[in-house]
Design a protein around this motif. Structure first.
Motif, PDB file in Angstrom:
ATOM      1  N   GLU A  54     -32.134 -87.438 -63.822  1.00 13.42           N
ATOM      2  CA  GLU A  54     -30.731 -87.445 -64.257  1.00 13.42           C
ATOM      3  C   GLU A  54     -30.209 -86.029 -64.456  1.00 13.42           C
ATOM      4  N   LEU A  78     -24.429 -91.336 -66.893  1.00 15.84           N
ATOM      5  CA  LEU A  78     -24.979 -91.376 -65.537  1.00 15.84           C
ATOM      6  C   LEU A  78     -24.890 -92.737 -64.883  1.00 15.84           C
ATOM      7  N   GLU A  90     -28.255 -84.285 -49.761  1.00 14.23           N
ATOM      8  CA  GLU A  90     -29.146 -83.983 -50.881  1.00 14.23           C
ATOM      9  C   GLU A  90     -28.846 -84.888 -52.075  1.00 14.23           C
ATOM     10  N   ILE A  91     -27.561 -85.095 -52.326  1.00 19.61           N
ATOM     11  CA  ILE A  91     -27.206 -85.917 -53.485  1.00 19.61           C
ATOM     12  C   ILE A  91     -27.593 -87.381 -53.243  1.00 19.61           C
ATOM     13  N   LYS A 134     -23.902 -74.157 -57.557  1.00 16.81           N
ATOM     14  CA  LYS A 134     -23.109 -73.571 -56.494  1.00 16.81           C
ATOM     15  C   LYS A 134     -23.975 -72.990 -55.387  1.00 16.81           C
ATOM     16  N   ASN A 135     -25.251 -73.187 -55.463  1.00 17.39           N
ATOM     17  CA  ASN A 135     -26.104 -72.637 -54.426  1.00 17.39           C
ATOM     18  C   ASN A 135     -26.778 -73.756 -53.654  1.00 17.39           C
ATOM     19  N   SER A 136     -26.800 -73.626 -52.340  1.00 15.65           N
ATOM     20  CA  SER A 136     -27.326 -74.735 -51.552  1.00 15.65           C
ATOM     21  C   SER A 136     -28.846 -74.702 -51.544  1.00 15.65           C
ATOM     22  N   PHE A 156     -21.508 -74.659 -50.497  1.00 15.06           N
ATOM     23  CA  PHE A 156     -22.101 -73.913 -51.589  1.00 15.06           C
ATOM     24  C   PHE A 156     -21.823 -72.421 -51.424  1.00 15.06           C
ATOM     25  N   VAL A 157     -21.932 -71.719 -52.549  1.00 18.83           N
ATOM     26  CA  VAL A 157     -21.586 -70.301 -52.564  1.00 18.83           C
ATOM     27  C   VAL A 157     -22.362 -69.509 -51.521  1.00 18.83           C
ATOM     28  N   ASP A 158     -23.666 -69.775 -51.414  1.00 20.04           N
ATOM     29  CA  ASP A 158     -24.441 -68.955 -50.480  1.00 20.04           C
ATOM     30  C   ASP A 158     -24.079 -69.244 -49.027  1.00 20.04           C
ATOM     31  N   ILE A 183     -29.680 -84.160 -61.257  1.00 17.08           N
ATOM     32  CA  ILE A 183     -28.451 -84.540 -60.550  1.00 17.08           C
ATOM     33  C   ILE A 183     -27.235 -83.867 -61.178  1.00 17.08           C
ATOM     34  N   ILE A 184     -27.200 -83.852 -62.492  1.00 15.96           N
ATOM     35  CA  ILE A 184     -26.080 -83.186 -63.167  1.00 15.96           C
ATOM     36  C   ILE A 184     -26.064 -81.708 -62.795  1.00 15.96           C
ATOM     37  N   LEU A 209     -24.804 -81.223 -59.255  1.00 11.70           N
ATOM     38  CA  LEU A 209     -23.361 -81.376 -59.099  1.00 11.70           C
ATOM     39  C   LEU A 209     -22.619 -80.150 -59.603  1.00 11.70           C
TER      40      LEU A 209
END
Lengths: 624, 299
Positions: free
Chosen positions: B263, A3, B188-189, B273-275, A43-45, B266-267, B270
């Motif tokens: 940590e 990280l 977000e990240i 797949k969903n917002s 993102f997917v959604d 965050i992983i 990344l």
């Protein structure tokens, strides 16, 4: 995953701010949707939702309409157009991109200027089927005007012209000619198809004749002009931090150069200087700080510094404290800009009232011609001279975007109505100072035994202003009061005989009368002003020239029908027949006062009675 | 020296926060207890250090927040010696308005939107900071940093003031107000990376833990108190879950996760797949629903 290393890498990513400009159907939203989709920043959604909406509003048959990932507001989604500036975010392994997405319609030039003001790079979209359009010229002009130095010309919809190399080269040649006088540091040309994704992320074999990088590679590799550190230090003071009696810090964001502990600093108008004691950044004490950093500075010795001041090093010669300057303007409001009208100018750390004194020329952004003009309309661009009511420190926009930019605010409705970029300071006014006379307004009014003031009559032509004002003056005269009556028609025979009846001339007409009435109040007179004075803005300007309790607005509220029925001078008849142009109430606006001190109704009272109402009013205000 | 991406965002936000303190008479920071609020508060503390915050914090309590959120809020307020106001729509409480009995739309309107308007009117705040970001939702992407609201607190998306450079228009008439979003340009990240880097405290609900949950309308809901009214056919299970956003507990879906630290979050993020707003029931009421709520005065 390591990280620490990952964040190091994340942190090393460059921030690139991009402006996208294109006309309605160039496929701009599709390109942006493509950038987000292919960089896997969707993102997917979100894709699922775009699919649902594609069926409802989409233009791509059964395929997902990438533009629907982008177009945000419901109304525009239904119309299939983008109507405002929207910000998008995506990242690649090298860069973090912030995209300002702006519409291409003619009427939304203001949004493009808005997006451009915060961007490093502009992507200019050209539809390969249509080539360079007027909008392309307009967009390029604004990009250059706002000081963006890197342009990527994305020649889109290559799939619809069979990836024809000749079409691409023809557009490139035409565009090069277009921008020959602009100051772009880099210009790149890329043939692509946003719909298919060709040459967006990777190069595409249908355009083998094109050997350059893809759009993304181009954006990643642009060397954005980083701040020139030879540029001298300046920081507008935003907020004074007094946490305790022994801590006094000046908070602000550095607008140019670099500052270190111990550096000698001053302010533009001051002769005194001192040195930097400490620099506090977001993470505590620093030895030095740079452009765009938000810091708090403490000084060795106290200087008289507050919000609105600029702290700078003494070698900084580009920043001048003046009250007049020349600038480029972008007008952003439905209401036209009129010279001499009072506006609020918002600079980096202060708001100052002022006027646009000279409209030097406007610029046709399709032909780049300079045109003489008397007023500015929505989306007009012009070169002007501006006078402020107070001195302020400024720098040319090309040297310092922070100190060289301003926006204009309407003092009436607080809308943002224009934006400007300073070209250079004008120093002509600094040699004239107001003479303080030993006999002044107070001594004169004592001798006269009256409180000087302005009674400002406003109302339509034929409403009865002059009749009432005339009777009032007679009454005041018999009461031994010293008066003067400024009448619209009479003043237009002399002082203002060079002025006509356009909006621009009407503003100047009232400005002069307001200034004259101010001098008369200074002379100790009760000054009656009888002018149609149709605009709120000018009546407020007149009021603002005087002190509290010296200006009374009297609205003679006769209706248009009634005035037209009376028509004492036969003017309404002429106006109706078209013989007389720009007549108030007919083809020129009258803005009814919202907060008049007195409203006179000529239907229920005669002129004599109305004059008495004013006498009573003046007595209640202890003027007479 | 060039500033890093996060340093640029940090300075930009501090500049915005200071501008509000300088130009408005009575600003307030809306504190929602979530991670974005935590970052916004952290930036505000930096902007005015070593002075105290020159404005108060306001939490609009719908009375349906997770208990851990309320505890965290009070702990933070005492740790940083903050002036924290809590406002509840008493009218709504009197009428027993809740998300389960009245549905998310009415509950959000009464206990959140109306409550916020009441509080702004009551204290006569002329500017209110919010932690919203432009990357959260499509209609947010078009909102200004200084977003003007009329006397009825309405937002007019077609009549926004152009916003150039960092020259924000802070002029308003009496009774009008401005919503200010210092985190507009953060993603977000970025927020998570900043929380990690600055070691900012956040509500433990963001971290995975065995929690009692039920499945209802495709959302995993945590049984935070008895009011959830668990039906016979709904089975309470202990699952490893965490929350990506925090709101009223019956409207906020948990996600199954093993991420127990920033940590790991965050992983996970990344790889996910969903917002972010996916876990919220209120956004999908109807297409374009966020935009409608905002026009009505929802933050």
């Amino acid at each position: 995953m390591d990280l620490e290393k990952f964040f190091q890498h994340q942190n090393n990513k460059k921030q690139v701010k991009i402006l996208t400009c294109g006309s309605v159907d160039d496929g701009k939203s599709t390109l942006l949707g493509r950038l987000l989709y292919d960089s896997q920043n969707v993102f997917v959604d979100q894709i699922d939702q775009a699919k649902i909406e594609s069926e409802k509003y989409g233009t791509q048959g059964k395929d997902i309409d990438l533009a629907l990932l982008i177009d945000g507001l419901q109304a525009e989604r239904e119309q299939g157009i983008t109507i405002d500036v929207a910000y998008r975010f995506f990242e690649t392994s090298k860069c973090k991109f912030i995209v300002a997405d702006t519409p291409g319609h003619e009427q939304y030039t203001r949004n493009m200027a808005t997006g451009a003001s915060n961007s490093d790079v502009a992507i200019i979209l050209i539809d390969a089927q249509k080539g360079v359009l007027e909008q392309t010229k307009r967009h390029s002009f604004i990009v250059n005007l706002l000081g963006i130095q890197h342009v990527v010309v994305a020649i889109n919809k290559m799939d619809l012209v069979n990836y024809d190399e000749n079409i691409f080269h023809k557009i490139v040649t035409e565009y090069k000619e277009l921008i020959k006088n602009f100051h772009f540091i880099s210009t790149n040309y890329i043939p692509l198809s946003a719909l298919k994704g060709d040459n967006v992320f990777s190069t595409f074999e249908n355009t083998k004749w094109y050997t350059g990088p893809s759009l993304i590679e181009t954006l990643e590799n642009i060397q954005i002009e980083e701040e020139d550190f030879n540029n001298s230090f300046s920081m507008p003071v935003q907020w004074v931090n007094r946490s305790s009696s022994d801590f006094r810090g000046y908070a602000g964001t550095i607008s140019s150069g670099k500052i270190s502990k111990g550096d000698v600093i001053t302010t533009p108008s001051s002769n005194s200087q001192t040195s930097i004691k400490n620099i506090y950044g977001p993470n505590g004490e620093l030895d030095e700080a740079f452009t765009n950093q938000a810091v708090t500075l403490t000084l060795q010795d106290e200087l008289d510094i507050s919000r609105g001041d600029i702290i700078l090093t003494q070698d900084n010669k580009k920043i001048l404290k003046v009250d007049q300057f020349a600038a480029h303007l972008v007008w952003m409001d439905q209401d036209s800009m009129l010279p001499e009208r009072n506006y609020i100018f918002r600079f980096n750390n202060t708001f100052i009232n002022g006027q646009i004194t000279d409209l030097v020329h406007s610029i046709n952004i399709n032909s780049y011609e300079e045109i003489a003009t008397k007023k500015l309309n929505l989306n007009d661009i012009a070169y002007c001279k501006i006078a402020l009511n107070k001195m302020h420190s400024i720098a040319p926009y090309k040297n310092n975007h922070q100190l060289g930019s301003f926006v204009i605010i309407d003092p009436y409705n607080n809308k943002t109505i224009g934006a400007g970029m300073i070209d250079h300071a004008l120093r002509r006014s600094t040699n004239i100072s107001w003479h303080e006379m030993s006999i002044n307004k107070n001594t004169r009014s004592k001798l006269n035994g009256q409180q000087p003031c302005v009674i400002w009559f406003t109302g339509l032509s034929g409403s009865g202003k002059s009749t009432i004002a005339n009777i009032l003056e007679q009454k005041l005269h018999t009461m031994n009061k010293r008066t003067y009556l400024l009448d619209g028609d009479n003043v237009r025979h002399g002082l203002n005989k060079d002025l006509g009846f356009t909006d621009t001339d009407r503003v100047e007409n009232i400005r002069r009368v307001a200034e004259v009435s101010k001098l008369m109040v200074d002379a100790g007179l009760i000054t009656l002003v009888s002018f149609i004075s149709p605009f709120r803005s000018e009546r407020k300007m007149a009021k603002d020239l005087l002190q509290e309790g010296e200006f009374f607005e009297v609205f003679v509220s006769t209706s248009l029908e009634e005035c037209e029925k009376r028509d004492p001078k036969g003017l309404y008849k002429k106006a109706r027949s078209g013989e007389l142009k720009n007549f108030t109430g007919i083809d020129s606006t009258y803005e009814i006062p919202e907060n008049a001190d007195l409203v006179l109704d000529t239907k229920t009272n005669n002129a004599e009675e109305l004059a008495d109402q004013i006498i009573n009013f003046l007595e209640s205000k202890k003027i007479i | 020296m060039n500033l890093t991406h996060l340093e640029k965002l940090e300075s930009e936000s501090i500049h915005i926060i200071r501008e509000v303190a300088s130009e408005f008479e009575n600003p307030v920071m809306l504190y929602s207890i979530g991670k974005d609020s935590a970052v916004m508060l952290h930036l505000a503390l930096k902007a005015f250090a070593p002075s105290k915050l020159p404005f108060k914090l306001l939490h609009v309590d719908t009375t349906w927040k997770f208990r851990e959120m309320i505890k965290f809020r009070d702990d933070i307020a005492s740790e940083y010696n903050l002036d924290l106001l809590v406002h509840i729509n008493e009218e709504g409480v009197k009428n027993n308005i809740g998300p389960i009995s009245h549905g998310s739309k009415l509950h959000t309107d009464v206990m959140k939107t109306q409550a916020l308007k009441q509080a702004l009117d009551k204290y006569k705040f002329d500017a209110a900071f919010g932690g919203a970001r432009r990357d959260e939702e499509k209609s947010r992407a078009k909102e200004r940093v200084f977003s003007f609201r009329d006397q009825q607190h309405h937002w007019d998306p077609k009549n926004q003031r152009p916003e150039l450079w960092n020259l924000y228009n802070t002029k308003i008439a009496k009774g009008e107000n401005v919503r200010v979003f210092p985190l507009s340009n953060w993603t977000e990240i970025d927020v998570w990376q900043y929380i990690y880097q600055e070691k900012i405290n956040i509500v433990p609900l963001y971290f995975a833990k065995e929690r009692p949950v039920i499945k209802r309308d495709d959302l995993l809901l945590m049984v935070d108190d008895k009011r959830l009214d668990v039906k016979d056919h709904e089975k309470i299970e202990n699952r490893m879950v965490r929350f990506r956003t925090l709101g009223c507990y019956p409207l906020t879906g948990a996600i199954e996760s093993k991420a127990k630290s920033v940590e790991e979050i965050i992983i996970e993020l990344l790889e996910s797949k969903n917002s972010e707003r996916e876990g919220r029931a209120i956004d999908k009421d109807q297409i374009g629903s966020m935009e409608k709520k905002k026009q009505e005065g929802y933050f």
